[in-house]
Design a protein around this motif. Structure first.
Motif, PDB file in Angstrom:
ATOM      1  N   GLU A  11      22.214 -15.152  21.908  1.00  0.00           N
ATOM      2  CA  GLU A  11      23.243 -14.903  22.906  1.00  0.00           C
ATOM      3  C   GLU A  11      24.506 -15.640  22.505  1.00  0.00           C
ATOM      4  OE1 GLU A  11      22.018 -15.849  26.819  1.00  0.00           O
ATOM      5  OE2 GLU A  11      20.232 -14.570  26.758  1.00  0.00           O
ATOM      6  N   ARG A  12      25.556 -14.910  22.312  1.00  0.00           N
ATOM      7  CA  ARG A  12      26.807 -15.534  21.901  1.00  0.00           C
ATOM      8  C   ARG A  12      27.680 -15.818  23.117  1.00  0.00           C
ATOM      9  NH1 ARG A  12      27.114 -11.569  17.249  1.00  0.00           N
ATOM     10  NH2 ARG A  12      26.861 -12.781  15.332  1.00  0.00           N
ATOM     11  N   ILE A  13      28.323 -16.944  23.092  1.00  0.00           N
ATOM     12  CA  ILE A  13      29.319 -17.260  24.116  1.00  0.00           C
ATOM     13  C   ILE A  13      30.602 -16.500  23.849  1.00  0.00           C
ATOM     14  CG2 ILE A  13      30.826 -19.098  24.980  1.00  0.00           C
ATOM     15  CD1 ILE A  13      28.449 -21.026  24.618  1.00  0.00           C
ATOM     16  N   VAL A  14      31.029 -16.488  22.601  1.00  0.00           N
ATOM     17  CA  VAL A  14      32.314 -15.868  22.256  1.00  0.00           C
ATOM     18  C   VAL A  14      32.151 -14.355  22.179  1.00  0.00           C
ATOM     19  CG1 VAL A  14      34.206 -15.773  20.606  1.00  0.00           C
ATOM     20  CG2 VAL A  14      33.030 -17.949  21.035  1.00  0.00           C
ATOM     21  N   GLN A  15      32.689 -13.700  23.179  1.00  0.00           N
ATOM     22  CA  GLN A  15      32.666 -12.241  23.282  1.00  0.00           C
ATOM     23  C   GLN A  15      34.087 -11.754  23.535  1.00  0.00           C
ATOM     24  OE1 GLN A  15      29.910 -10.493  22.821  1.00  0.00           O
ATOM     25  NE2 GLN A  15      28.288 -12.028  23.048  1.00  0.00           N
TER      26      GLN A  15
END
Length: 311
Positions: A11-15
């Protein structure tokens, strides 16, 4: 040399959605600091014309210093989340242990021990917001901005800061020649370098950071063209072309020896310090580049920064 590939956290924070403004950047930055605050440090190096903080992130403890900046030009805002996602991947790799450990995490920990990455992901926050959201009614420069934009409400082509000054024409490296070449004598969406070098708080903050930290290498992320500019008026060190060719190989970009351009951040760094500096023109198309290209561009940027981290 083995080609670098970006790690894939679950799961990436930077989207990136349909836009990426200062508020989105701030939220994601705070989330990264909450999760990786023992790896990433954050300080403000100054404020924009309209008072937004210019955040500087530091990760690593090594003696080599690598600097990367992004979103110097307003409508090239996509470079900010590209850089921030690299920082997220770097921090995540440093934290992986045990069953999660892999080649990428070992690489990140090696970077952490050998290199200090110092990044300013959003140099021009006022311009980033302006280029995507138009004029804020509360902005003290509202009337002037509309005039400087030819009385058009669409600011999607805007590159300058909130005073109509192009931050990448603000550095003291043959500044007078660049202004003469441009021929623009008043604030504009792009290419006006101001009345003198280093008049704008964003450019001043970047120059002061650079002088204070004495970086070994710098990268300035722009769009577009899939090109790497590595030289400046023969002031660059001999190794610069070789490094540029290596960056081109891992990314699929072209290393270009550029002439007829002055007063940019990369130009000033090479001129002032005589060390390798690169302008990276990310992606292809017409600015602002589409969000649909983000993942492809991120793979290219990951490869470029990773290669510099290993230099």
């Amino acid at each position: 040399m083995m080609e670098k590939t970006a790690s894939q956290p679950p799961e990436r924070i930077v989207q990136v959605g349909t836009a990426y403004q200062f508020k989105d950047y701030s939220v994601q930055l705070n989330q990264l600091l909450d999760l990786y605050g023992d790896v990433i440090s954050c300080t403000s190096i100054g404020s924009s014309v309209l008072g937004k903080p210019l955040w500087c992130l530091k990760i690593g403890r090594g003696p080599r210093k690598v600097h990367v900046n992004a979103a110097v030009h307003a409508n090239e805002w996509i470079t900010a989340p590209l850089l921030l996602r690299f920082i997220e991947a770097f921090a995540a790799g440093c934290k992986q242990r045990g069953a999660q450990e892999n080649e990428s995490s070992l690489e990140c920990r090696r970077w952490f021990d050998n290199t200090t990455l110092i990044a300013v992901p959003m140099v021009n926050p006022d311009g980033v917001d302006l280029s995507q959201g138009g004029i804020d009614p509360a902005c003290s420069w509202a009337e002037e901005l509309l005039k400087w934009n030819g009385n058009h409400s669409d600011f999607s082509k805007w590159k300058a800061n909130a005073r109509g000054i192009d931050l990448n024409d603000q550095f003291p490296a043959y500044w007078e020649e660049e202004q003469s070449r441009r021929g623009i004598t008043e604030p504009a969406p792009q290419d006006y370098g101001g009345t003198a070098p280093l008049t704008e708080p964003e450019a001043i903050a970047l120059a002061e950071l650079t002088s204070r930290e004495q970086f070994d290498y710098v990268l300035s992320l722009h769009t577009q063209g899939r090109e790497i500019y590595w030289n400046y008026r023969e002031y660059e060190p001999e190794i610069a072309e070789q490094l540029a060719l290596r960056l081109a190989k891992v990314s699929g970009y072209r290393a270009v020896k550029l002439g007829g351009s002055d007063a940019g951040y990369k130009d000033w760094f090479i001129y002032r310090f005589g060390r390798p500096g690169f302008t990276i023109e990310v992606g292809e198309g017409v600015n602002p580049l589409p969000v649909s290209d983000f993942d492809e561009m991120y793979g290219q940027i990951y490869a470029i920064i990773a290669s510099i981290m290993d230099s």
